[in-house]
Design a protein around this motif. Sequence first.
Motif, PDB file in Angstrom:
ATOM      1  N   THR A 247       0.867  -1.183   0.000  1.00 35.79           N
ATOM      2  CA  THR A 247       0.000   0.000   0.000  1.00 35.79           C
ATOM      3  C   THR A 247       0.905   1.234   0.000  1.00 35.79           C
ATOM      4  O   THR A 247       1.585   1.504   0.989  1.00 35.79           O
ATOM      5  N   GLU A 248       0.907   1.911  -1.112  1.00 37.44           N
ATOM      6  CA  GLU A 248       1.879   2.993  -1.301  1.00 37.44           C
ATOM      7  C   GLU A 248       1.270   4.366  -0.991  1.00 37.44           C
ATOM      8  O   GLU A 248       0.138   4.640  -1.378  1.00 37.44           O
ATOM      9  N   VAL A 249       2.050   5.177  -0.330  1.00 42.27           N
ATOM     10  CA  VAL A 249       1.610   6.562  -0.121  1.00 42.27           C
ATOM     11  C   VAL A 249       1.984   7.357  -1.370  1.00 42.27           C
ATOM     12  O   VAL A 249       3.150   7.397  -1.765  1.00 42.27           O
ATOM     13  N   LEU A 250       0.957   7.962  -2.011  1.00 43.49           N
ATOM     14  CA  LEU A 250       1.186   8.709  -3.246  1.00 43.49           C
ATOM     15  C   LEU A 250       1.462  10.170  -2.953  1.00 43.49           C
ATOM     16  O   LEU A 250       2.296  10.789  -3.585  1.00 43.49           O
ATOM     17  N   ARG A 251       0.711  10.731  -2.014  1.00 42.22           N
ATOM     18  CA  ARG A 251       0.947  12.122  -1.615  1.00 42.22           C
ATOM     19  C   ARG A 251       0.370  12.346  -0.226  1.00 42.22           C
ATOM     20  O   ARG A 251      -0.411  11.518   0.269  1.00 42.22           O
ATOM     21  N   LEU A 252       0.755  13.465   0.358  1.00 39.40           N
ATOM     22  CA  LEU A 252       0.246  13.780   1.698  1.00 39.40           C
ATOM     23  C   LEU A 252      -0.994  14.655   1.584  1.00 39.40           C
ATOM     24  O   LEU A 252      -1.109  15.467   0.655  1.00 39.40           O
ATOM     25  N   LEU A 253      -1.923  14.482   2.529  1.00 40.18           N
ATOM     26  CA  LEU A 253      -3.127  15.322   2.555  1.00 40.18           C
ATOM     27  C   LEU A 253      -2.871  16.465   3.526  1.00 40.18           C
ATOM     28  O   LEU A 253      -2.228  16.275   4.561  1.00 40.18           O
ATOM     29  N   LYS A 254      -3.361  17.619   3.188  1.00 41.72           N
ATOM     30  CA  LYS A 254      -3.165  18.773   4.081  1.00 41.72           C
ATOM     31  C   LYS A 254      -4.493  19.478   4.340  1.00 41.72           C
ATOM     32  O   LYS A 254      -5.383  19.459   3.490  1.00 41.72           O
ATOM     33  N   SER A 255      -4.597  20.070   5.515  1.00 44.96           N
ATOM     34  CA  SER A 255      -5.776  20.894   5.818  1.00 44.96           C
ATOM     35  C   SER A 255      -5.268  22.168   6.504  1.00 44.96           C
ATOM     36  O   SER A 255      -4.108  22.213   6.937  1.00 44.96           O
ATOM     37  N   THR A 256      -6.119  23.160   6.622  1.00 47.08           N
ATOM     38  CA  THR A 256      -5.669  24.402   7.261  1.00 47.08           C
ATOM     39  C   THR A 256      -6.003  24.358   8.749  1.00 47.08           C
ATOM     40  O   THR A 256      -7.135  24.050   9.141  1.00 47.08           O
ATOM     41  N   ASP A 257      -4.988  24.642   9.546  1.00 47.77           N
ATOM     42  CA  ASP A 257      -5.191  24.671  10.994  1.00 47.77           C
ATOM     43  C   ASP A 257      -6.014  25.919  11.338  1.00 47.77           C
ATOM     44  O   ASP A 257      -5.564  27.040  11.052  1.00 47.77           O
ATOM     45  N   PRO A 258      -7.238  25.756  11.944  1.00 47.61           N
ATOM     46  CA  PRO A 258      -8.092  26.916  12.198  1.00 47.61           C
ATOM     47  C   PRO A 258      -7.432  27.939  13.136  1.00 47.61           C
ATOM     48  O   PRO A 258      -7.665  29.138  13.014  1.00 47.61           O
ATOM     49  N   ARG A 259      -6.543  27.446  14.035  1.00 47.94           N
ATOM     50  CA  ARG A 259      -5.941  28.386  14.992  1.00 47.94           C
ATOM     51  C   ARG A 259      -4.836  29.214  14.344  1.00 47.94           C
ATOM     52  O   ARG A 259      -4.803  30.429  14.427  1.00 47.94           O
ATOM     53  N   SER A 260      -3.910  28.514  13.658  1.00 45.62           N
ATOM     54  CA  SER A 260      -2.762  29.248  13.117  1.00 45.62           C
ATOM     55  C   SER A 260      -2.958  29.674  11.661  1.00 45.62           C
ATOM     56  O   SER A 260      -2.204  30.508  11.155  1.00 45.62           O
ATOM     57  N   GLY A 261      -3.924  29.047  11.006  1.00 46.80           N
ATOM     58  CA  GLY A 261      -4.132  29.348   9.589  1.00 46.80           C
ATOM     59  C   GLY A 261      -3.108  28.683   8.689  1.00 46.80           C
ATOM     60  O   GLY A 261      -3.074  28.881   7.486  1.00 46.80           O
ATOM     61  N   LYS A 262      -2.236  27.855   9.284  1.00 48.45           N
ATOM     62  CA  LYS A 262      -1.167  27.193   8.521  1.00 48.45           C
ATOM     63  C   LYS A 262      -1.658  25.851   7.958  1.00 48.45           C
ATOM     64  O   LYS A 262      -2.561  25.235   8.538  1.00 48.45           O
ATOM     65  N   ALA A 263      -1.005  25.399   6.887  1.00 48.54           N
ATOM     66  CA  ALA A 263      -1.349  24.081   6.334  1.00 48.54           C
ATOM     67  C   ALA A 263      -0.751  23.006   7.230  1.00 48.54           C
ATOM     68  O   ALA A 263       0.407  23.116   7.663  1.00 48.54           O
ATOM     69  N   ARG A 264      -1.550  21.992   7.528  1.00 54.01           N
ATOM     70  CA  ARG A 264      -1.071  20.895   8.387  1.00 54.01           C
ATOM     71  C   ARG A 264      -1.251  19.569   7.648  1.00 54.01           C
ATOM     72  O   ARG A 264      -2.263  19.361   6.980  1.00 54.01           O
ATOM     73  N   VAL A 273      -1.361  -1.449  -4.076  1.00 52.80           N
ATOM     74  CA  VAL A 273      -0.530  -1.774  -5.241  1.00 52.80           C
ATOM     75  C   VAL A 273      -1.042  -3.036  -5.944  1.00 52.80           C
ATOM     76  O   VAL A 273      -0.878  -3.199  -7.152  1.00 52.80           O
ATOM     77  N   LEU A 274      -1.711  -3.921  -5.207  1.00 56.29           N
ATOM     78  CA  LEU A 274      -2.145  -5.187  -5.798  1.00 56.29           C
ATOM     79  C   LEU A 274      -3.427  -5.045  -6.612  1.00 56.29           C
ATOM     80  O   LEU A 274      -3.665  -5.806  -7.540  1.00 56.29           O
ATOM     81  N   THR A 275      -4.266  -4.048  -6.262  1.00 53.32           N
ATOM     82  CA  THR A 275      -5.523  -3.886  -7.011  1.00 53.32           C
ATOM     83  C   THR A 275      -5.577  -2.567  -7.762  1.00 53.32           C
ATOM     84  O   THR A 275      -6.410  -2.381  -8.641  1.00 53.32           O
ATOM     85  N   GLY A 276      -4.729  -1.638  -7.390  1.00 52.94           N
ATOM     86  CA  GLY A 276      -4.743  -0.315  -8.027  1.00 52.94           C
ATOM     87  C   GLY A 276      -5.741   0.639  -7.372  1.00 52.94           C
ATOM     88  O   GLY A 276      -5.807   1.816  -7.735  1.00 52.94           O
ATOM     89  N   GLN A 277      -6.495   0.152  -6.394  1.00 47.96           N
ATOM     90  CA  GLN A 277      -7.513   1.000  -5.762  1.00 47.96           C
ATOM     91  C   GLN A 277      -6.857   2.108  -4.919  1.00 47.96           C
ATOM     92  O   GLN A 277      -5.919   1.849  -4.172  1.00 47.96           O
ATOM     93  N   GLU A 278      -7.360   3.322  -5.058  1.00 45.28           N
ATOM     94  CA  GLU A 278      -6.809   4.438  -4.276  1.00 45.28           C
ATOM     95  C   GLU A 278      -7.780   4.861  -3.180  1.00 45.28           C
ATOM     96  O   GLU A 278      -8.990   4.781  -3.362  1.00 45.28           O
TER      97      GLU A 278
END
Length: 727
Positions: A247-264, A273-278
Motif C-alpha cells: 500500500t503505497e503513499v502517493l501524496r500527503l493530505l493537508k488541511s488548514t489549521d483553524p488556529r494558526s491558519g497554517k497548512a497541516r 498496489v495489488l488492485t490499483g484501488q486508491e
Amino acid sequence: MAFRKAVKGTVLIGGGAIATVFGLSQFSQYRNKHGTLVYVQAAEPVTVPVKNYFPTREQQLLTLQSTSEFDVLVIGGGATGCGCALDAVTRGLKTALLERDDFSSGTSSRSTKLIHGGVRYLQKAIMKLDFEQYKMVKEALHERANLLEIAPHLSAPLPIMLPVYKWWQLPYYWAGIKLYDLVAGNQCLKSSYVLSKSRALEYFPMLRKDKLVGAIVYYDGQHNDARMNLAIALTAARYGAATANYTEVLRLLKSTDPRSGKARVCGARCRDVLTGQEFDVKAKCVINATGPFTDSVRKMDDQEVPNICQPSAGVHIVMPGYYSPDNMGLLDPATSDGRVIFFLPWEKMTIAGTTDSPTDVTSHPIPTEEDINFILSEVRNYLSCDVEVRRGDVLAAWSGIRPLVTDPNSKDTQSISRNHVVAVSDSGLVTIAGGKWTTYRAMAQDTIDAAIQAHGLNAGSSRTVGLQLEGAEYWSPTLYIRLVQDYGLESEVAQHLASTYGDKAFEVAKIAQVTGKRWPIVGKRLVSEFPYIEAEVVYGVKEYARTAVDMISRRTRLAFLNVQAAEEALPRIVDIMGKELNWNEQKKKEELEAAKKFLYYEMGYKVKSDQLTDSSEISLVPSDIERYKKRFHMFDKDKKGFITILDVQRVLESISVQIDENTLHDILNEVDLNKNGQVELNEFLQLMSAIQKGRVSGSRLAVLMKTAEENLGQRVVIPVDRSGGGL
Ligand SMILES: Cc1cc2nc3c(=O)[nH]c(=O)nc-3n(C[C@H](O)[C@H](O)[C@H](O)COP(=O)(O)OP(=O)(O)OC[C@H]3O[C@@H](n4cnc5c(N)ncnc54)[C@H](O)[C@@H]3O)c2cc1C
C-alpha cells in the motif's frame, strides 16, 4: 630526551589504562558469572488488549478505509516504521502503517544481521573524545540486550574473533574490546577473551596461520533481520495497528489549521498496489519512516526542503557454511581501503561483507561484480592458503542502502554519523531518519515522543522495553524437541521452525503435510538441502506474503542463502501460493517470472551466471581439451556437436542412475548459455574452463558427466586441476 620522555609517558598512561580496564573487566566478569547475564528493566506493562490472531490484509485494508481518523499514520514498513507502529499502538494510540512493497523489503532485510553496539564507533568515540559517539554506543548496547530478550527465538549472542597479526596490537585491541564489555555493564552478553595463536586456530581452523600472534573474541548479537522486522509488524497488528503491505503513499493530505491558519499534514492518499484501488487515510500525525526514501516523502510535504539522507550501498555475499566455523564470526577491522569486513556464520551459511559506497536511492539495488570481487579478495587475506576462495562459491549476493543522515562537515559517506534524527516540519510531518537496525526501538520511542509532543496526542510513555515480540512468549531453547516428538518433524526442520516462528512453530507444524515416509512423518521440504517446508508457504500467506518474492526472500530466506536453490523451489512455492490466493495460470506465470527476475538482478544470479558467459575465452591446456572432448562425446555418441536431454538419459540408464525429466532439464539449462535447449561442445568446454578457474562451482552436469565416465570404466588419470564442485 624529549622523545624518551614522551615514550615513557605513553607507556605509563597506556599501562595505567590497561591495568584499569583489566581490573574493571575482572569485576564485570565476576558480576556476569554471579548475576544475570543480561539485564533489561521492563517498561510499564501494556494495557491495550492483544488479539490471539492477526487480521488478514483484506481486513486491515477495510479498517484503513473505514476509520475516520487515526492518531498516527506511519509510512514505511521497515524496522523503523514497524517499530514506530508498535510503540504507538502499545501506548494506546489509534495506529496505521502503510508499506508500499513488503514488510522489510528495503534495507531492513539486507543488513549484516548484527545486533551490535558498534565496536568501531567506540574506538572513534575514544580516539576523538567524542561523547556523542559514546552515547550512541551505550544506547545501542542497551537496545542489543533488549532485542535479544524480546525475541530470543530470532536472535542469539555470537562470538566474533578479531585476529591479531602484530604483537603491539594485542593489548591495544584487548583494551578496546574490554571497554566495549564495560560500557555494556550488566548488559554485556558474555565477556570477551584473548586467545593464543594455537587456540585461535582451534576455534577458527580456516584462519591464515602465518604471522598470526593471537586473537580476541568478543560477543555481539545476531538475528534473522527480515523475520525480526515481520515479528515487529505482526506484534503491532496483534495489538490493533492497521498495518498493510503493498500500500503505497502517493501524496500527503493537508488541511488548514483553524488556529494558526497554517497548512497541516492530516493524512495520505494511498494506493493498494495489488488492485490499483486508491483511498485516503486520515491521521492527526503522519510519520515518515521510509529509510533511504526519507527525502522523497519530505518533498511530498515541502518541495523546497533540502535532502538530509546521503545513501550508501553495502553489498554482502553468501558462501557455503564450510567457509566459517558454526559458531564463530570474524572481524577484519581494517581492510585494504579502510572499511570493516565481517565474515559470519548465518543460517548454516557464511555471510561476508560489507562494502560502503555512495549510491542513488532505488528500491532494487543490484550487487556488482566489482563489489563481489572486493569482498572475496578481503576474505582471501584472512583465510588459510589451504582454503581456496572461489568466485564460484558465491551462492547469493545482495545490496542494501544505508539511510545515513548527512553531516554537512563530512567529506565521505564512511564518516557520516550513524545516529538518528527526528525532525518535525512546519506542517507537522514527523520524520525519523538514520540510525541502525539495532536501535529501531529507541528510534521509535523518540519518534512517538516527538509526535505526542508536536500534535498534543493523549498517550503515556513508551511500553516497548521488554515487550515480547510475536513467537517469543512460550519459546524455549528446547521447544524444537516437542515439535519432533509431537509431530514427527525432522530434528533440523524442527530447530529451524522453532528459531523462525518461536512458539508459533506449532501452528506451522499443525499444517505440515504427511510425507508418506517412515521418517519424518510430516514436513515436506521445498528443496532438499534447506530445512524450509511446504507448510511455511501456507503459513507465510497468513503472515501477509502476497508475492513469490516475499516467500523466497523474507518469509523463508532462500533467496538470500542460495539463488539456485530458491529458483528450484519457486514452481512449488507458486503452486501453493496460487491455491491459497486463488491465482489463475496467467498470474502464476507472472509471479514465477517476477521472482526469477528478482533472483537474477537483485540476488546476484546475473553476476553468477555472467561468470560462465564471461569466460568465453576457453583457457584449457590442449590435454584437458582432449580429455573433456572425450567425456563430451561419450554423451554425444553420434557426434552432432551437442548434447540433448535424450543423450543424457541414455547414458544415465546405462549406468542405472535415475533422474526425473524436470531435474534433467534444470541441469542442462544451467549450462545452456544460448538457451537453445541443448549443450554445445563449446558451452561444455566453457563450463570446464570456468570450473578450473574457480569461477563456477558445483555444476550438476559436470559432476554427472564425470560420474558417468568413471562408471563406464573409462577413468582417465586426472592431472591436478583447480577443480570445482568436487571435480
Ligand atoms: C549493508 C548494510 C548492512 C547493515 N548492517 C547492519 C547491522 O548489522 N546492524 C544494524 O544494526 N544495522 C545495520 N544496518 C542498518 C540497518 O539495516 C538500517 O538502518 C535499517 O534497516 C533501516 O530501516 P528503515 O526502516 O529505516 O528503512 P527500510 O528498511 O529501508 O524501510 C523503509 C521502507 O519504506 C518504504 N517506503 C518508501 N517510500 C514509501 C511510500 N511512499 N509509501 C509506503 N512505503 C514506502 C520502503 O518500501 C521500505 O520498505 C545495515 C545497513 C546496510 C545497508
